[in-house]
Design a protein around this motif. Structure first.
Motif, PDB file in Angstrom:
ATOM      1  N   GLU A  70       7.562 -30.592 -40.575  1.00 37.30           N
ATOM      2  CA  GLU A  70       7.318 -30.288 -39.169  1.00 37.30           C
ATOM      3  C   GLU A  70       6.649 -28.923 -39.082  1.00 37.30           C
ATOM      4  O   GLU A  70       6.744 -28.112 -40.015  1.00 37.30           O
ATOM      5  N   GLU A 125       5.239 -33.181 -35.864  1.00 36.47           N
ATOM      6  CA  GLU A 125       5.585 -33.781 -37.151  1.00 36.47           C
ATOM      7  C   GLU A 125       4.302 -34.120 -37.890  1.00 36.47           C
ATOM      8  O   GLU A 125       3.352 -34.633 -37.293  1.00 36.47           O
ATOM      9  N   LEU A 145       6.536 -33.537 -30.884  1.00 37.69           N
ATOM     10  CA  LEU A 145       7.958 -33.892 -30.768  1.00 37.69           C
ATOM     11  C   LEU A 145       8.504 -33.261 -29.489  1.00 37.69           C
ATOM     12  O   LEU A 145       9.057 -32.171 -29.523  1.00 37.69           O
ATOM     13  N   HIS A 162      12.398 -32.257 -29.256  1.00 41.09           N
ATOM     14  CA  HIS A 162      12.948 -31.648 -30.468  1.00 41.09           C
ATOM     15  C   HIS A 162      14.100 -30.707 -30.148  1.00 41.09           C
ATOM     16  O   HIS A 162      15.080 -30.641 -30.867  1.00 41.09           O
ATOM     17  N   ASP A 191      14.283 -41.934 -40.079  1.00 38.65           N
ATOM     18  CA  ASP A 191      13.270 -41.104 -39.422  1.00 38.65           C
ATOM     19  C   ASP A 191      12.666 -40.082 -40.386  1.00 38.65           C
ATOM     20  O   ASP A 191      12.479 -38.910 -40.048  1.00 38.65           O
TER      21      ASP A 191
END
Lengths: 143, 152
Positions: free
Chosen positions: A104, A114, A137, A140, B42
């Motif tokens: 990330e 990401e 994201l 997040h 994920d």
């Protein structure tokens, strides 16, 4: 990023690899447009930990480090770079530092991306830079 | 709280899987590192093969469930679960993906053949789901395991 230059030389049939200044040129183009800027972002390097007993998934862990990356979002109407950059997802990140899929990145504005894919660019047999496909994201901070 | 069909299937495989039946094909001696996990983690699946040095994965995905209805009371008396199981692996040093995939699949068949009682489980159908990831091929075969379970 610290740099060093080695003069190109031929020794019989051996060729000494040279450092390419392509990444410096990319930074110079950005600075020509925006003035002196920092392209430092936080790279969160993914590493897998222990397995969960229920799901079998490995725990996700991240190690933070600072890298240089130019992030170009989708629909950017003004590019500081030469043509040829195509944003496939939410953004493209250009960097000469080591980044891999699954990592990330966090910008100064606390936006998290990401890294979905990494393509290395070469000029001949010399490494130039990496092109990273990034997805935003937005949730997040909730996890 | 009863376990999900995914967890029950994972426990079933983990309990009866015999590691010594699935060996790496380079020396035929070393046992392949095979894990059982839910599908769609994920993080990139390739990280599991590269960073964790896993050779094969039984990936258990969300089931299709059908309630079994009592015709008199009109209440469910159980559920029929159809659980997809992906048998996945890649080729790497010492491992040929297609060969290892068959060994894992044969072990999955052996487990269901050797454990016919309890919740009656059957492997229903098999399909190919190979994916090309750059220059690497992720060899995947999908099985669907059926069984019936009590109401919650």
């Amino acid at each position: 990023m610290d740099t060093a230059t080695v003069d190109n030389c031929r020794v019989d049939y051996c060729r000494v690899n040279v450092y390419r200044p392509d990444w410096d040129r990319i930074i110079q183009r950005v600075e020509r447009l925006a003035g002196p800027v920092t392209t430092d972002v936080t790279r969160r390097r993914l590493w897998l930990g222990s397995q969960d007993s229920v799901t079998g998934w490995y725990s996700k862990n991240f190690a933070d480090e600072t890298v240089e990356m130019v992030i170009i979002p989708r629909s950017a109407t003004r590019l500081a770079l030469t043509v040829g950059v195509y944003v496939r997802l939410d953004a493209v990140g250009l960097t000469a530092d080591a980044v891999k899929a699954g990592d990330e990145t966090k910008t100064d504005g606390n936006e998290y991306y990401e890294v979905k894919g990494v393509k290395e660019h070469f000029i001949g047999d010399s490494f130039s830079h990496r092109e990273c496909d990034l997805t935003l994201l937005p949730l997040h901070e909730l996890v | 709280m009863v376990n999900s069909a995914m967890q029950q299937t994972k426990t079933f495989i983990d309990t009866y899987y015999t590691p010594s039946n699935v060996k790496r094909d380079d020396d035929g001696v070393r046992v392949a590192k095979v894990i059982t996990a839910y599908g769609f983690p994920d993080y990139p699946i390739i990280q599991v093969f590269k960073e964790k040095h896993v050779d094969g994965v039984f990936s258990i995905r969300e089931p299709n469930s059908t309630a079994l209805m009592d015709p008199v009371s009109q209440a469910p008396y159980g559920y029929e679960e159809h659980v997809p199981i992906d048998v996945a692996c890649i080729s790497k040093l010492g491992v040929t993906g297609t060969k290892l995939k068959w060994k894992m699949e044969a072990e999955l068949r052996r487990i269901t053949e050797a454990q016919p009682t309890g919740s009656l489980r059957s492997l229903q159908r098999r399909g190919d789901k190979d994916q090309r990831l750059g220059s690497t091929v992720l060899y995947v075969t999908e099985w669907v395991m059926n069984y019936r379970r009590d109401p919650t």
